[in-house]
Design an enzyme around this catalytic site. Structure first.
Site, PDB file in Angstrom:
ATOM      1  N   ILE A 116      97.309 -13.423  47.412  1.00 56.40           N
ATOM      2  CA  ILE A 116      96.409 -14.576  47.397  1.00 56.40           C
ATOM      3  C   ILE A 116      95.247 -14.378  46.415  1.00 56.40           C
ATOM      4  CG2 ILE A 116      94.745 -13.899  49.200  1.00 56.40           C
ATOM      5  CD1 ILE A 116      95.241 -16.674  50.476  1.00 56.40           C
ATOM      6  N   ASN A 124      98.482   1.275  49.292  1.00 52.93           N
ATOM      7  CA  ASN A 124      97.227   1.798  49.836  1.00 52.93           C
ATOM      8  C   ASN A 124      97.449   2.209  51.287  1.00 52.93           C
ATOM      9  OD1 ASN A 124      95.761   1.260  47.455  1.00 52.93           O
ATOM     10  ND2 ASN A 124      95.428  -0.863  48.080  1.00 52.93           N
ATOM     11  N   GLN A 140      93.147   0.168  51.978  1.00 58.50           N
ATOM     12  CA  GLN A 140      94.032  -0.662  52.804  1.00 58.50           C
ATOM     13  C   GLN A 140      93.189  -1.580  53.681  1.00 58.50           C
ATOM     14  OE1 GLN A 140      96.888   1.396  55.321  1.00 58.50           O
ATOM     15  NE2 GLN A 140      97.913  -0.502  55.878  1.00 58.50           N
ATOM     16  N   HIS A 194     102.479  -2.688  53.000  1.00 59.96           N
ATOM     17  CA  HIS A 194     102.808  -3.580  51.876  1.00 59.96           C
ATOM     18  C   HIS A 194     102.726  -2.790  50.595  1.00 59.96           C
ATOM     19  CE1 HIS A 194      98.534  -3.840  52.919  1.00 59.96           C
ATOM     20  NE2 HIS A 194      98.297  -3.947  51.615  1.00 59.96           N
ATOM     21  N   HIS A 238     102.127  -3.250  46.664  1.00 63.71           N
ATOM     22  CA  HIS A 238     101.675  -4.162  45.615  1.00 63.71           C
ATOM     23  C   HIS A 238     102.558  -3.947  44.387  1.00 63.71           C
ATOM     24  CE1 HIS A 238      97.509  -4.935  47.363  1.00 63.71           C
ATOM     25  NE2 HIS A 238      97.809  -3.789  47.982  1.00 63.71           N
TER      26      HIS A 238
HETATM   27  P1  5GP Z   1      95.329  -3.859  50.751  1.00 66.77           P
HETATM   28  O1  5GP Z   1      93.890  -3.943  50.365  1.00 66.77           O
HETATM   29  O2  5GP Z   1      95.502  -3.774  52.260  1.00 66.77           O
HETATM   30  O3  5GP Z   1      96.121  -2.827  50.018  1.00 66.77           O
HETATM   31  O4  5GP Z   1      95.974  -5.234  50.274  1.00 66.77           O
HETATM   32  C1  5GP Z   1      95.928  -6.394  51.017  1.00 66.77           C
HETATM   33  C2  5GP Z   1      96.233  -7.524  50.072  1.00 66.77           C
HETATM   34  O5  5GP Z   1      96.539  -8.675  50.821  1.00 66.77           O
HETATM   35  C3  5GP Z   1      95.063  -7.888  49.151  1.00 66.77           C
HETATM   36  O6  5GP Z   1      95.454  -7.721  47.792  1.00 66.77           O
HETATM   37  C4  5GP Z   1      94.762  -9.346  49.507  1.00 66.77           C
HETATM   38  O7  5GP Z   1      94.423 -10.122  48.383  1.00 66.77           O
HETATM   39  C5  5GP Z   1      96.056  -9.790  50.135  1.00 66.77           C
HETATM   40  N1  5GP Z   1      95.899 -10.850  51.120  1.00 66.77           N
HETATM   41  C6  5GP Z   1      94.971 -10.903  52.112  1.00 66.77           C
HETATM   42  N2  5GP Z   1      95.146 -11.996  52.845  1.00 66.77           N
HETATM   43  C7  5GP Z   1      96.234 -12.657  52.315  1.00 66.77           C
HETATM   44  C8  5GP Z   1      96.907 -13.878  52.668  1.00 66.77           C
HETATM   45  O8  5GP Z   1      96.558 -14.577  53.617  1.00 66.77           O
HETATM   46  N3  5GP Z   1      97.960 -14.234  51.894  1.00 66.77           N
HETATM   47  C9  5GP Z   1      98.378 -13.472  50.832  1.00 66.77           C
HETATM   48  N4  5GP Z   1      99.422 -13.906  50.121  1.00 66.77           N
HETATM   49  N5  5GP Z   1      97.758 -12.316  50.486  1.00 66.77           N
HETATM   50  C10 5GP Z   1      96.706 -11.917  51.221  1.00 66.77           C
END
Ligand code: 5GP
Ligand code: ZN
Length: 113
Positions: A31, A86, A93, A99, A101
């Site tokens: 997003i 992450n 994270q 997840h 990326h």
């Molecule tokens: P993290 O920081 O946990 O490695 O990555 C989480 C990712 O999820 C972030 O890059 C953030 O932009 C994405 N994200 C958070 N909320 C949403 C959402 O509601 N929809 C989508 N498609 N991505 C999200």
């Protein structure tokens, strides 16, 4: 996992721009993209982080990686791409459902920040 954000995306309770899926994994656009291609690939099963995964999740994690490579191919990221997983809040994270990326379409410096 009723209130996990990514479980809600798997259950289609909140919308996402899904690109590809297989039986056990789902790929959708981030997003808040940090590169021209920024896709998240998740297992459909809830696993909070790599630290919570067990040896019984090995095949599942392999499917996530293969789906990530298929997404990168579909996105035609010819110059290379980066997978980031992450693990833990200290590493950035913020969503506690594993997840990967998939980042590409711009130069990616090393080491990452
Ligand atoms: P993290 O920081 O946990 O490695 O990555 C989480 C990712 O999820 C972030 O890059 C953030 O932009 C994405 N994200 C958070 N909320 C949403 C959402 O509601 N929809 C989508 N498609 N991505 C999200
Ligand atoms: Zn979840």
């Amino acid at each position: 996992m009723m209130d996990c954000l990514f479980c809600k995306i798997v259950r289609q309770e909140i919308p996402a721009r899904v690109l590809k899926e297989n039986k056990h994994a789902l790929a959708f656009r981030d997003i808040n993209p940090q590169a021209p291609t920024h896709v998240l690939v998740i297992p459909k099963k809830h696993v909070a982080s790599l630290e919570e995964a067990t040896p019984s999740d090995a095949a599942l994690l392999g499917e996530v990686l293969f789906l990530a490579s298929e997404v990168a191919r579909d996105e035609k990221i010819t110059s290379g791409y980066r997978l980031v997983l992450n693990t833990g809040s200290g590493a950035g994270q913020s969503v506690f459902h594993i997840h990967v990326h998939v980042l590409g379409g711009r130069p990616l410096s090393w080491p990452p920040g």
